[in-house]
Every structure is written in C-alpha cells, then in structure tokens.
Design a protein around this motif. Structure first.
Motif, mmCIF file in Angstrom:
data_model
loop_
_atom_site.group_PDB
_atom_site.id
_atom_site.type_symbol
_atom_site.label_atom_id
_atom_site.label_comp_id
_atom_site.label_asym_id
_atom_site.label_seq_id
_atom_site.Cartn_x
_atom_site.Cartn_y
_atom_site.Cartn_z
ATOM 1 N N MET A 27 -20.735 -4.555 79.001
ATOM 2 C CA MET A 27 -21.780 -5.296 78.297
ATOM 3 C C MET A 27 -22.034 -6.680 78.903
ATOM 4 O O MET A 27 -23.174 -7.104 79.043
ATOM 5 C CB MET A 27 -21.428 -5.425 76.818
ATOM 6 N N HIS A 28 -20.991 -7.401 79.289
ATOM 7 C CA HIS A 28 -21.185 -8.736 79.855
ATOM 8 C C HIS A 28 -21.903 -8.650 81.207
ATOM 9 O O HIS A 28 -22.755 -9.481 81.506
ATOM 10 C CB HIS A 28 -19.853 -9.470 79.983
ATOM 11 N N GLU A 32 -25.649 -10.209 81.880
ATOM 12 C CA GLU A 32 -25.879 -11.153 82.971
ATOM 13 C C GLU A 32 -26.989 -10.666 83.905
ATOM 14 O O GLU A 32 -27.784 -11.465 84.396
ATOM 15 C CB GLU A 32 -24.582 -11.400 83.736
ATOM 16 N N LEU A 33 -27.063 -9.357 84.132
ATOM 17 C CA LEU A 33 -28.152 -8.805 84.941
ATOM 18 C C LEU A 33 -29.499 -9.040 84.267
ATOM 19 O O LEU A 33 -30.477 -9.437 84.913
ATOM 20 C CB LEU A 33 -27.941 -7.299 85.168
ATOM 21 N N VAL A 34 -29.557 -8.791 82.963
ATOM 22 C CA VAL A 34 -30.799 -9.003 82.205
ATOM 23 C C VAL A 34 -31.226 -10.462 82.302
ATOM 24 O O VAL A 34 -32.388 -10.763 82.589
ATOM 25 C CB VAL A 34 -30.625 -8.570 80.729
ATOM 26 N N LEU A 35 -30.309 -11.373 82.078
ATOM 27 C CA LEU A 35 -30.633 -12.793 82.104
ATOM 28 C C LEU A 35 -31.022 -13.279 83.501
ATOM 29 O O LEU A 35 -31.763 -14.247 83.637
ATOM 30 C CB LEU A 35 -29.469 -13.620 81.558
ATOM 31 N N ALA A 36 -30.545 -12.579 84.530
ATOM 32 C CA ALA A 36 -30.897 -12.928 85.908
ATOM 33 C C ALA A 36 -32.220 -12.301 86.336
ATOM 34 O O ALA A 36 -32.671 -12.501 87.456
ATOM 35 C CB ALA A 36 -29.791 -12.489 86.852
ATOM 36 N N GLY A 63 -25.978 -10.288 70.088
ATOM 37 C CA GLY A 63 -25.191 -11.494 69.884
ATOM 38 C C GLY A 63 -24.711 -12.098 71.195
ATOM 39 O O GLY A 63 -24.726 -13.324 71.371
ATOM 40 N N LEU A 64 -24.314 -11.239 72.125
ATOM 41 C CA LEU A 64 -23.881 -11.718 73.435
ATOM 42 C C LEU A 64 -25.027 -12.391 74.175
ATOM 43 O O LEU A 64 -24.862 -13.473 74.741
ATOM 44 C CB LEU A 64 -23.307 -10.569 74.263
ATOM 45 N N LEU A 65 -26.198 -11.763 74.162
ATOM 46 C CA LEU A 65 -27.360 -12.367 74.813
ATOM 47 C C LEU A 65 -27.688 -13.735 74.212
ATOM 48 O O LEU A 65 -27.961 -14.686 74.931
ATOM 49 C CB LEU A 65 -28.584 -11.460 74.692
ATOM 50 N N ALA A 66 -27.643 -13.814 72.895
ATOM 51 C CA ALA A 66 -27.924 -15.083 72.219
ATOM 52 C C ALA A 66 -26.914 -16.155 72.634
ATOM 53 O O ALA A 66 -27.290 -17.307 72.878
ATOM 54 C CB ALA A 66 -27.920 -14.887 70.703
ATOM 55 N N ALA A 67 -25.658 -15.770 72.713
ATOM 56 C CA ALA A 67 -24.619 -16.741 73.096
ATOM 57 C C ALA A 67 -24.780 -17.186 74.547
ATOM 58 O O ALA A 67 -24.575 -18.363 74.858
ATOM 59 C CB ALA A 67 -23.238 -16.115 72.903
#
Length: 69
Positions: A27-28, A32-36, A63-67
C-alpha cells in the motif's frame, strides 16, 4: 453499486485480486506511485483491483494518502 454487486465482487475475487495481506504490504508503494503521478494501477493491477473491492483496505488507503499529502 448495489449490495448484490458488492457481494458478487467480493465472492468472485480471483487470482488477479492481490488480497488484503499483499495489498497492505504494498500500500505505501502504491500510494507513493499515485502521489508521484505514476500509473500505479498499471504497475500493481492486483492491488488496484483489491482496493476497489475491499472497503476496509480502501479506507486504510484513503487514510494513508491523506497522511502523505
């Protein structure tokens, strides 16, 4: 999406669905790929499929994306 569609999707998960354990372990990386701006679903299709079908993992992912943002 109807309750029947969700149940059919849950019960019909096949080998292409990564499952909860694998999704949680990746998931992490996926986030990170999505955010990049990368195409995370193309790189990890089993995770993408699982996140679309599993409400619990989907909530954890949100929740991870938000954080991370």
């Amino acid at each position: 999406m109807s309750a029947r569609t969700r149940i059919d999707g849950f019960l019909g998960t096949g080998e292409e669905d990564a499952g909860c354990a694998k999704t949680m372990s990746l998931m992490h990386v996926y986030a990170e790929l999505v955010l990049a701006g990368e195409d995370a679903p193309a790189r990890h299709p089993g995770v993408a499929l699982h996140l679309s079908r599993c409400a619990a993992c989907g909530e954890d992912y949100a929740g991870l994306l938000a954080a991370l943002r």
